[in-house]
Design a protein around this motif. Structure first.
Motif, PDB file in Angstrom:
ATOM      1  N   GLY A 408      -1.780  12.016   9.806  1.00  0.00           N
ATOM      2  CA  GLY A 408      -1.518  11.025   8.771  1.00  0.00           C
ATOM      3  C   GLY A 408      -1.149   9.663   9.301  1.00  0.00           C
ATOM      4  N   LEU A 409      -1.853   9.213  10.351  1.00  0.00           N
ATOM      5  CA  LEU A 409      -1.599   7.880  10.887  1.00  0.00           C
ATOM      6  C   LEU A 409      -2.452   6.856  10.149  1.00  0.00           C
ATOM      7  CD1 LEU A 409      -1.425   8.501  14.746  1.00  0.00           C
ATOM      8  CD2 LEU A 409       0.434   8.439  13.084  1.00  0.00           C
ATOM      9  N   PRO A 410      -1.909   5.645   9.917  1.00  0.00           N
ATOM     10  CA  PRO A 410      -2.706   4.627   9.216  1.00  0.00           C
ATOM     11  C   PRO A 410      -3.814   4.110  10.112  1.00  0.00           C
ATOM     12  CG  PRO A 410      -0.580   3.735   9.943  1.00  0.00           C
ATOM     13  CD  PRO A 410      -0.546   5.219  10.218  1.00  0.00           C
ATOM     14  N   PRO A 411      -4.925   3.653   9.520  1.00  0.00           N
ATOM     15  CA  PRO A 411      -5.208   3.549   8.084  1.00  0.00           C
ATOM     16  C   PRO A 411      -6.074   4.688   7.572  1.00  0.00           C
ATOM     17  CG  PRO A 411      -6.807   2.256   9.297  1.00  0.00           C
ATOM     18  CD  PRO A 411      -5.959   2.968  10.334  1.00  0.00           C
ATOM     19  N   LEU A 412      -6.039   5.839   8.211  1.00  0.00           N
ATOM     20  CA  LEU A 412      -6.916   6.958   7.869  1.00  0.00           C
ATOM     21  C   LEU A 412      -6.478   7.609   6.560  1.00  0.00           C
ATOM     22  CD1 LEU A 412      -7.326   8.382  11.470  1.00  0.00           C
ATOM     23  CD2 LEU A 412      -8.973   7.040  10.154  1.00  0.00           C
ATOM     24  N   PRO A 413      -7.369   8.376   5.927  1.00  0.00           N
ATOM     25  CA  PRO A 413      -7.056   8.928   4.600  1.00  0.00           C
ATOM     26  C   PRO A 413      -5.889   9.907   4.586  1.00  0.00           C
ATOM     27  CG  PRO A 413      -9.135   9.802   5.433  1.00  0.00           C
ATOM     28  CD  PRO A 413      -8.753   8.671   6.325  1.00  0.00           C
ATOM     29  N   GLY A 414      -5.584  10.545   5.724  1.00  0.00           N
ATOM     30  CA  GLY A 414      -4.409  11.402   5.751  1.00  0.00           C
ATOM     31  C   GLY A 414      -3.146  10.612   5.465  1.00  0.00           C
ATOM     32  N   PHE A 415      -3.070   9.405   6.043  1.00  0.00           N
ATOM     33  CA  PHE A 415      -1.938   8.519   5.769  1.00  0.00           C
ATOM     34  C   PHE A 415      -1.930   8.093   4.301  1.00  0.00           C
ATOM     35  CE2 PHE A 415      -0.714   4.037   5.260  1.00  0.00           C
ATOM     36  CZ  PHE A 415       0.637   4.114   5.582  1.00  0.00           C
ATOM     37  N   LEU A 416      -3.087   7.730   3.770  1.00  0.00           N
ATOM     38  CA  LEU A 416      -3.156   7.277   2.385  1.00  0.00           C
ATOM     39  C   LEU A 416      -2.775   8.382   1.408  1.00  0.00           C
ATOM     40  CD1 LEU A 416      -6.481   5.214   2.570  1.00  0.00           C
ATOM     41  CD2 LEU A 416      -4.124   4.361   2.663  1.00  0.00           C
ATOM     42  N   GLY A 417      -3.257   9.611   1.675  1.00  0.00           N
ATOM     43  CA  GLY A 417      -2.920  10.727   0.794  1.00  0.00           C
ATOM     44  C   GLY A 417      -1.436  11.023   0.792  1.00  0.00           C
ATOM     45  N   LYS A 418      -0.824  11.016   1.981  1.00  0.00           N
ATOM     46  CA  LYS A 418       0.614  11.275   2.050  1.00  0.00           C
ATOM     47  C   LYS A 418       1.413  10.142   1.430  1.00  0.00           C
ATOM     48  CE  LYS A 418       0.460  14.376   6.043  1.00  0.00           C
ATOM     49  NZ  LYS A 418       0.910  14.638   7.429  1.00  0.00           N
ATOM     50  N   LEU A 419       0.955   8.914   1.630  1.00  0.00           N
ATOM     51  CA  LEU A 419       1.631   7.775   1.009  1.00  0.00           C
ATOM     52  C   LEU A 419       1.568   7.872  -0.516  1.00  0.00           C
ATOM     53  CD1 LEU A 419       3.045   5.031   1.358  1.00  0.00           C
ATOM     54  CD2 LEU A 419       0.771   3.966   1.394  1.00  0.00           C
ATOM     55  N   MET A 420       0.412   8.260  -1.047  1.00  0.00           N
ATOM     56  CA  MET A 420       0.291   8.446  -2.489  1.00  0.00           C
ATOM     57  C   MET A 420       1.260   9.515  -2.985  1.00  0.00           C
ATOM     58  SD  MET A 420      -3.858   8.450  -2.878  1.00  0.00           S
ATOM     59  CE  MET A 420      -4.869   7.113  -2.220  1.00  0.00           C
ATOM     60  N   LEU A 421       1.375  10.602  -2.228  1.00  0.00           N
ATOM     61  CA  LEU A 421       2.280  11.678  -2.634  1.00  0.00           C
ATOM     62  C   LEU A 421       3.731  11.204  -2.611  1.00  0.00           C
ATOM     63  CD1 LEU A 421       2.707  14.625  -3.435  1.00  0.00           C
ATOM     64  CD2 LEU A 421       2.683  15.226  -1.007  1.00  0.00           C
ATOM     65  N   LEU A 422       4.110  10.465  -1.575  1.00  0.00           N
ATOM     66  CA  LEU A 422       5.486   9.966  -1.485  1.00  0.00           C
ATOM     67  C   LEU A 422       5.778   8.992  -2.624  1.00  0.00           C
ATOM     68  CD1 LEU A 422       5.814   9.361   2.369  1.00  0.00           C
ATOM     69  CD2 LEU A 422       6.655  11.298   1.038  1.00  0.00           C
ATOM     70  N   GLN A 423       4.853   8.106  -2.920  1.00  0.00           N
ATOM     71  CA  GLN A 423       5.068   7.146  -3.996  1.00  0.00           C
ATOM     72  C   GLN A 423       5.149   7.832  -5.360  1.00  0.00           C
ATOM     73  OE1 GLN A 423       1.747   4.461  -3.405  1.00  0.00           O
ATOM     74  NE2 GLN A 423       2.995   3.014  -2.220  1.00  0.00           N
ATOM     75  N   VAL A 438       7.127  15.834   4.174  1.00  0.00           N
ATOM     76  CA  VAL A 438       5.909  15.100   4.513  1.00  0.00           C
ATOM     77  C   VAL A 438       6.064  14.367   5.837  1.00  0.00           C
ATOM     78  CG1 VAL A 438       4.407  13.188   3.834  1.00  0.00           C
ATOM     79  CG2 VAL A 438       5.104  14.885   2.135  1.00  0.00           C
ATOM     80  N   LEU A 439       7.166  13.656   6.004  1.00  0.00           N
ATOM     81  CA  LEU A 439       7.354  12.878   7.230  1.00  0.00           C
ATOM     82  C   LEU A 439       7.602  13.781   8.438  1.00  0.00           C
ATOM     83  CD1 LEU A 439       9.547   9.952   5.848  1.00  0.00           C
ATOM     84  CD2 LEU A 439       7.076   9.984   6.253  1.00  0.00           C
ATOM     85  N   GLY A 440       8.403  14.819   8.254  1.00  0.00           N
ATOM     86  CA  GLY A 440       8.681  15.730   9.363  1.00  0.00           C
ATOM     87  C   GLY A 440       7.460  16.493   9.808  1.00  0.00           C
ATOM     88  N   VAL A 441       6.680  16.994   8.849  1.00  0.00           N
ATOM     89  CA  VAL A 441       5.463  17.738   9.187  1.00  0.00           C
ATOM     90  C   VAL A 441       4.449  16.826   9.866  1.00  0.00           C
ATOM     91  CG1 VAL A 441       3.449  18.864   8.161  1.00  0.00           C
ATOM     92  CG2 VAL A 441       5.751  19.537   7.459  1.00  0.00           C
ATOM     93  N   GLY A 442       4.321  15.585   9.397  1.00  0.00           N
ATOM     94  CA  GLY A 442       3.401  14.650  10.035  1.00  0.00           C
ATOM     95  C   GLY A 442       3.763  14.390  11.491  1.00  0.00           C
ATOM     96  N   LEU A 443       5.065  14.216  11.757  1.00  0.00           N
ATOM     97  CA  LEU A 443       5.511  13.982  13.126  1.00  0.00           C
ATOM     98  C   LEU A 443       5.228  15.189  14.018  1.00  0.00           C
ATOM     99  CD1 LEU A 443       6.990  12.332  15.284  1.00  0.00           C
ATOM    100  CD2 LEU A 443       9.152  13.259  14.393  1.00  0.00           C
TER     101      LEU A 443
END
Length: 554
Positions: A408-423, A438-443
């Motif tokens: 989920g690193l930007p600007p790829l869709p994994g980042f966008l999907g997780k950002l949408m979920l967080l928002q 979300v943040l812990g699993v991504g790291l």
């Protein structure tokens, strides 16, 4: 041409099921290859060429049809196809809406490059690969399009029977051992599916999803409790298909043992479970299901959060790249179902966008795993030092791209999907838990894939003579790059895709229109008033009169 377009316009939903079915039958009539060894044999025989041409042409046509389905569904139109011209709820219907069209498109998008990859040699390592592959597509498309619970079971069985054969394709001791586990578990789940459907039918008298949503909202007393029990049994069944905690233990070993193209196709299998949870627990047992509203939420949300965490911990502990990718599949399912379990249109929209991303990335990573294993000699995909790969730059970039997208690193869709979920969780009581997950699993995903990349591309040993050129084939390398290209396209088209998933989520909450269209009722007079769940209302199962929504009290 106009006649063909008119035919497709009238019969579009059923044609998406019939096309792979008829293709599979034609491939069976064409016959299988003769005298081929376990290593592939003569790839250039005329029969094999005809099989591949027919199979790829059918998959490509199915993809074009799926694009047409999405274009048609994007307008908000619900298309109801009555098989045998028997109206719902008495007859079997296929229902095309935004969700079903999107899932059929995802199926075909994955199927075409996977099939292309399999035609590089995997298709001749076992019997009737192409026919079984298309039976699998038939089951997947049928499950996504059916508007009936029993026929959801039927299409489940079609795709599962095909998956049993595909799981064992290419043979091998480990593949056979995991295949037995896979078959036994799914047969058990099928029995539970029938029990849940029978219990549900006993209190509602219907299995049509639109009609069932109306009947559930009227249940009280013992009938209500029996329907809730059926809902939880179905949650267990779909949770097993989706690999939800504690029912995920079968997936890592099974997917790691399967051949690369089969494992890539199986990235769709967990999404069938996710889709079924959405369809049953949003449409039937959703917000406006009376006293049965949100029956699954107390179980689904904690299980989803735990699934994501345990999946990434399994990936960190994996000793092979294939098992790591399989565990990341489990973790991604947890992230998706977290959005589903919050029961708001915004979280569901984010979850569906992330579903598209995770399916494409996981499929590409499974293909990449075999390519890098073929270039590492006897060490294969084990996360231990081995001889250097033949294509270090090409495969290294592929690994880096896949890892960045999965983490989920930007600007790829994994980042966008997780950002949408967080928002989408803003102001919800569970926001801290979702953000932490979300943040812990991504790291942890990034750390795990970085470790794998360092071992495979930096810790190299002298060539021991076991390295082959199999993973250098341009044909094979093309398929995972197609998936990587799709992730870039999803990032560039994030706005229209998000607009589509937003409209999709709102459409699922509009039971008035859904029931009125499927059941051919005007005005929706018999349909309970629908209000989207805001994440705050409490809906006790034994409180509030049937069809009512109880608000939080101070």
């Amino acid at each position: 041409m106009q006649a063909l377009l008119a035919l497709w316009g009238t019969h579009a939903p059923v044609l998406s099921v019939l096309l792979p079915s008829l293709t599979a039958v034609a491939l069976l009539l064409l016959g299988d290859h003769d005298g081929l060894s376990a290593q592939g044999g003569p790839h250039g025989s005329a029969r094999v060429r005809w099989q591949r041409a027919l199979s790829l042409a059918s998959a490509a046509l199915g993809l074009a049809m799926a694009v047409g389905l999405v274009a048609r569904a994007a307008s908000g139109e619900l298309m109801v196809y009555e098989l045998g011209e028997w109206p719902a709820p008495f007859g079997i219907v296929l229902v095309l809406d935004r969700l079903s069209a999107l899932m059929v498109l995802l199926t075909q998008v994955v199927a075409v490059p996977v099939l292309w990859y399999a035609c590089g040699g995997w298709d001749v390592r076992g019997r009737h690969f192409h026919a079984v592959f298309h039976f699998q597509l038939m089951g997947l498309n049928g499950a996504f399009l059916t508007g009936d619970l029993f026929n959801l079971f039927v299409f489940f069985e079609v795709l599962l029977i095909a998956s049993y054969v595909l799981m064992l394709h290419g043979l091998g001791r480990e593949r056979l051992r995991m295949g037995v586990h896979y078959v036994v578990l799914n047969l058990t789940a099928s029995a539970l599916f029938l029990i849940g459907v029978a219990m549900f039918y006993s209190v509602t008298g219907t299995l049509n999803m639109a009609d069932a949503a109306l009947q559930v909202a009227r249940l009280q007393g013992d009938a209500l409790r029996l329907a809730q029990s059926a809902a939880l049994i179905l949650l267990v069944v779909f949770g097993l298909k989706a690999a939800l905690v504690p029912l995920y233990f079968w997936l890592p070993g099974t997917y790691a043992a399967a051949s690369a193209p089969v494992a890539a196709l199986f990235a769709l299998m967990t999404k069938v479970g996710v889709y079924s949870i959405v369809r049953v627990h949003w449409v039937i047992f959703g917000v406006d299901a009376g006293a049965a509203s949100l029956t699954a939420q107390p179980w689904l949300l904690p299980a989803a959060l735990l699934t994501s965490v345990l999946g990434v911990l399994g990936a960190l502990a994996a000793h092979t790249l294939a098992r790591m990718v399989a565990y990341l599949t489990v973790s991604s399912v947890g992230t998706i179902l977290t959005g589903v379990a919050l029961f708001t249109p915004a979280t569901l929209s984010a979850a569906l966008y992330y579903t598209l991303h995770s399916t494409v990335v996981i499929a590409g990573l499974f293909l990449f795993t075999e390519l890098v294993a073929a270039q590492r000699g006897a060490m294969a995909d084990r996360l231990q030092p081995a001889p250097a790969v033949r294509e270090p730059v090409l495969l290294g970039v592929m690994m880096l791209f896949g890892a960045a997208s999965a983490a989920g690193l930007p600007p790829l869709p994994g980042f966008l999907g997780k950002l949408m979920l967080l928002q989408s969780t803003a102001d919800l009581p569970v926001q801290p838990w979702v953000w932490a997950m979300v943040l812990g699993v991504g790291l942890m995903t990034l750390l795990g894939l970085a470790r794998a990349g360092v071992v495979m591309f930096w810790h190299v040993q002298p060539d021991d003579g076991s390295v082959t050129a199999a993973g250098s084939s341009a044909r094979l390398l093309a398929a995972p790059w197609i998936f990587m290209g799709l992730t870039v396209a999803m990032a560039l088209a994030a706005s229209p895709i998000k607009a589509y998933t937003d409209a999709l989520a709102q459409q699922l909450t509009d039971k008035d229109h859904y029931a009125a269209t499927v059941l051919q009722r005007q005005g929706g007079a018999d349909v309970p008033t629908t209000r989207p769940y805001d994440g705050r209302r409490v809906l006790p199962n034994d409180a509030a009169p049937t069809g009512a929504v109880q608000e939080d009290r101070p």
